[in-house]
Design a protein around this motif. Sequence first.
Motif, PDB file in Angstrom:
ATOM      1  N   UNK A  78     -18.739 -18.505   5.410  1.00  0.00           N
ATOM      2  CA  UNK A  78     -17.751 -18.483   4.336  1.00  0.00           C
ATOM      3  C   UNK A  78     -18.381 -18.141   2.985  1.00  0.00           C
ATOM      4  N   UNK A  79     -19.659 -18.466   2.811  1.00  0.00           N
ATOM      5  CA  UNK A  79     -20.361 -18.028   1.598  1.00  0.00           C
ATOM      6  C   UNK A  79     -20.353 -16.503   1.531  1.00  0.00           C
ATOM      7  N   UNK A  80     -20.579 -15.875   2.702  1.00  0.00           N
ATOM      8  CA  UNK A  80     -20.557 -14.415   2.762  1.00  0.00           C
ATOM      9  C   UNK A  80     -19.156 -13.879   2.507  1.00  0.00           C
ATOM     10  N   UNK A  81     -18.139 -14.517   3.094  1.00  0.00           N
ATOM     11  CA  UNK A  81     -16.764 -14.020   2.976  1.00  0.00           C
ATOM     12  C   UNK A  81     -16.139 -14.320   1.626  1.00  0.00           C
ATOM     13  N   UNK A  82     -16.556 -15.419   0.973  1.00  0.00           N
ATOM     14  CA  UNK A  82     -15.915 -15.820  -0.289  1.00  0.00           C
ATOM     15  C   UNK A  82     -16.127 -14.792  -1.387  1.00  0.00           C
ATOM     16  N   UNK A  83     -17.274 -14.110  -1.383  1.00  0.00           N
ATOM     17  CA  UNK A  83     -17.523 -13.046  -2.351  1.00  0.00           C
ATOM     18  C   UNK A  83     -16.415 -11.996  -2.249  1.00  0.00           C
ATOM     19  N   UNK A  84     -16.100 -11.597  -1.027  1.00  0.00           N
ATOM     20  CA  UNK A  84     -15.108 -10.541  -0.832  1.00  0.00           C
ATOM     21  C   UNK A  84     -13.690 -11.043  -1.019  1.00  0.00           C
ATOM     22  N   UNK A  85     -13.500 -12.359  -0.926  1.00  0.00           N
ATOM     23  CA  UNK A  85     -12.190 -12.919  -1.255  1.00  0.00           C
ATOM     24  C   UNK A  85     -11.901 -12.717  -2.740  1.00  0.00           C
ATOM     25  N   UNK A  86     -12.889 -13.036  -3.591  1.00  0.00           N
ATOM     26  CA  UNK A  86     -12.741 -12.799  -5.025  1.00  0.00           C
ATOM     27  C   UNK A  86     -12.567 -11.330  -5.337  1.00  0.00           C
ATOM     28  N   UNK A  87     -13.342 -10.496  -4.652  1.00  0.00           N
ATOM     29  CA  UNK A  87     -13.275  -9.039  -4.822  1.00  0.00           C
ATOM     30  C   UNK A  87     -11.882  -8.537  -4.454  1.00  0.00           C
ATOM     31  N   UNK A  88     -11.365  -9.034  -3.322  1.00  0.00           N
ATOM     32  CA  UNK A  88     -10.062  -8.609  -2.822  1.00  0.00           C
ATOM     33  C   UNK A  88      -8.933  -8.985  -3.777  1.00  0.00           C
ATOM     34  N   UNK A  89      -8.930 -10.237  -4.209  1.00  0.00           N
ATOM     35  CA  UNK A  89      -7.853 -10.744  -5.054  1.00  0.00           C
ATOM     36  C   UNK A  89      -7.791  -9.997  -6.382  1.00  0.00           C
ATOM     37  N   UNK A  90      -8.953  -9.631  -6.931  1.00  0.00           N
ATOM     38  CA  UNK A  90      -8.977  -9.047  -8.274  1.00  0.00           C
ATOM     39  C   UNK A  90      -9.112  -7.535  -8.282  1.00  0.00           C
ATOM     40  N   UNK A  91      -9.129  -6.896  -7.124  1.00  0.00           N
ATOM     41  CA  UNK A  91      -9.391  -5.456  -7.089  1.00  0.00           C
ATOM     42  C   UNK A  91      -8.324  -4.653  -7.837  1.00  0.00           C
ATOM     43  N   UNK A  92      -7.052  -4.927  -7.577  1.00  0.00           N
ATOM     44  CA  UNK A  92      -6.028  -4.144  -8.282  1.00  0.00           C
ATOM     45  C   UNK A  92      -5.976  -4.490  -9.763  1.00  0.00           C
ATOM     46  N   UNK A  93      -6.010  -5.786 -10.164  1.00  0.00           N
ATOM     47  CA  UNK A  93      -6.093  -6.080 -11.609  1.00  0.00           C
ATOM     48  C   UNK A  93      -7.285  -5.406 -12.286  1.00  0.00           C
ATOM     49  N   UNK A  94      -8.420  -5.355 -11.588  1.00  0.00           N
ATOM     50  CA  UNK A  94      -9.607  -4.701 -12.167  1.00  0.00           C
ATOM     51  C   UNK A  94      -9.331  -3.224 -12.412  1.00  0.00           C
ATOM     52  N   UNK A  95      -8.711  -2.558 -11.455  1.00  0.00           N
ATOM     53  CA  UNK A  95      -8.363  -1.150 -11.626  1.00  0.00           C
ATOM     54  C   UNK A  95      -7.392  -0.949 -12.778  1.00  0.00           C
ATOM     55  N   UNK A  96      -6.420  -1.855 -12.914  1.00  0.00           N
ATOM     56  CA  UNK A  96      -5.452  -1.752 -14.002  1.00  0.00           C
ATOM     57  C   UNK A  96      -6.134  -1.935 -15.357  1.00  0.00           C
ATOM     58  N   UNK A  97      -7.053  -2.890 -15.433  1.00  0.00           N
ATOM     59  CA  UNK A  97      -7.774  -3.116 -16.692  1.00  0.00           C
ATOM     60  C   UNK A  97      -8.641  -1.918 -17.046  1.00  0.00           C
ATOM     61  N   UNK A  98      -9.241  -1.287 -16.037  1.00  0.00           N
ATOM     62  CA  UNK A  98     -10.046  -0.088 -16.282  1.00  0.00           C
ATOM     63  C   UNK A  98      -9.179   1.065 -16.779  1.00  0.00           C
ATOM     64  N   UNK A  99      -7.908   1.078 -16.382  1.00  0.00           N
ATOM     65  CA  UNK A  99      -7.003   2.117 -16.853  1.00  0.00           C
ATOM     66  C   UNK A  99      -6.525   1.831 -18.273  1.00  0.00           C
TER      67      UNK A  99
END
Length: 513
Positions: free
Chosen positions: A104-125
Amino acid sequence: MVNSDSSFIDEENLKEKTSVHLHHVFSQEELKNADEALEYALETEGFVLDPVKEKKVLRKIDYMILPMMCMLMTCQLMDKATNSYASIVGLRTDLKMTSQEYSWVASSFYLGYLVFEYPANMLLQKFPLSKTLTFAVISWGVVICCHGACHSSSTFLLCRTLLGLFESFMDPAYMIMTSQWYRKEEQYIRCGFWLGMQGFGTMLGSGIAYGFYIHKNSFSFAPWRLLYIVTGVITIFFGIVSFFHIPDIPSKAWFLNDEEKKYVVERIRKNRTGFGNKTFKFSQFKEAIMDPCIYLFFFYMVGYGISNGSVGNFGSILLSEEFHFSTGNSLLMNMVGSGIDIIFPLAFALVNHYLIPSRLAVGLFINVMVFIGVCMLAFAPESATRLGGFYLTYLTTASWACMSSIVSTNVGGHTKKITANTSFLIGFCVGNMIGPQAFLGKEAPIYFTGKKVMVGTYVLTLISQASLLGIYMWRNKKKMAKDITETGEEEEELQLEFGDLTDEKNPKFIYVL
């Protein structure tokens, strides 16, 4: 040096000079929706590129932009891979982690990545790209340092999730930057450069971990704690350098003179993707979710991510437990994979440039090699053959570089592009979350279930890539059948080049195969 806030033409003079022209060519609504590069492109109409000078401009861009991109990519992969090294130098013991908790330590990184991926793209725009990315880099550097202060699995899991959240800005920002600075035909090689630096990052992290491990009696801190602190400080330093060094858009580059900035704008005309647009366009979003290619990007990265997440987090454990290397030698053996990461993304990009003109054909060859490697790792009876298969899986980085260049090149319209980036990277997250969960503690040190999952799911990458090749060939054939010539009215040309049109709406947009 040109002031970092200046552009190659004074903005007030530009507005006065081009206002009438703009309104003659575009309606008010079209102006609002046009690309950021439009006004500069109007000023450079009729500007003839000197091939010799263009090469000098390209060389300057490479010298000034690529090294910084490579260093930040080094930091990203160094920070992300620290788990693999820390896992065999005391992390799991000191924090009393069970096998399931480490997964879960390995997977939790990608959980954060997954949840924020679209907001991150929107902020970059919405906000200046370089400054937004810098904020994210410095933030994740701070979070990496905090890893070294954790005294329980729960706080460590929180840090990993936050790290994924901030690192979700990195890859979409680089895919956008690559399309802003380089012609279509130049993008694969540049993706090979900056993605290849993943290998340098994991090599550097492995070397730092090895140094702390062999000198562990010289420190009052556990080696794994020092590893996180030092890698975090390195990341913060390069994040600060990036803030001052990388411009938000090419026309504001402090290292280019006025003429060179004109070259930058003119060079990207034929890309038909521009610099970007800060307006979210629902029509482009709708087109994206109806485009089968967007889903193929997702499935491609799910297959890729399962193998990547498995080897990325359990690689050192496999070297130590299955292949019976000592702890120190396991850390050093990781460097072999790092070397593969450095060499082969660029090598295959050069193969595409000089020998095989189809990027997707090159990508299919790479993925066939990775699939063979995964099968060897899972099913070969001899340890040496399984080890060879283990190292073949590192060619996935070369596969990523190829597909990353396809996404940045073959998607037009800024809102559609960020949606494609998001789909691509959400697939990456989903795969990387699934992969470590398939490595069951009761199956140590062989982890047969995890290996079989890698074999079964990597087929997704092959099917997705072959399907993309077929779709792009069909679309290009349809566009060419309309017999559209390169000549046309000024209004049409400007709209097609800098109107922020999607790849499907733009009749002159040709897909790279």
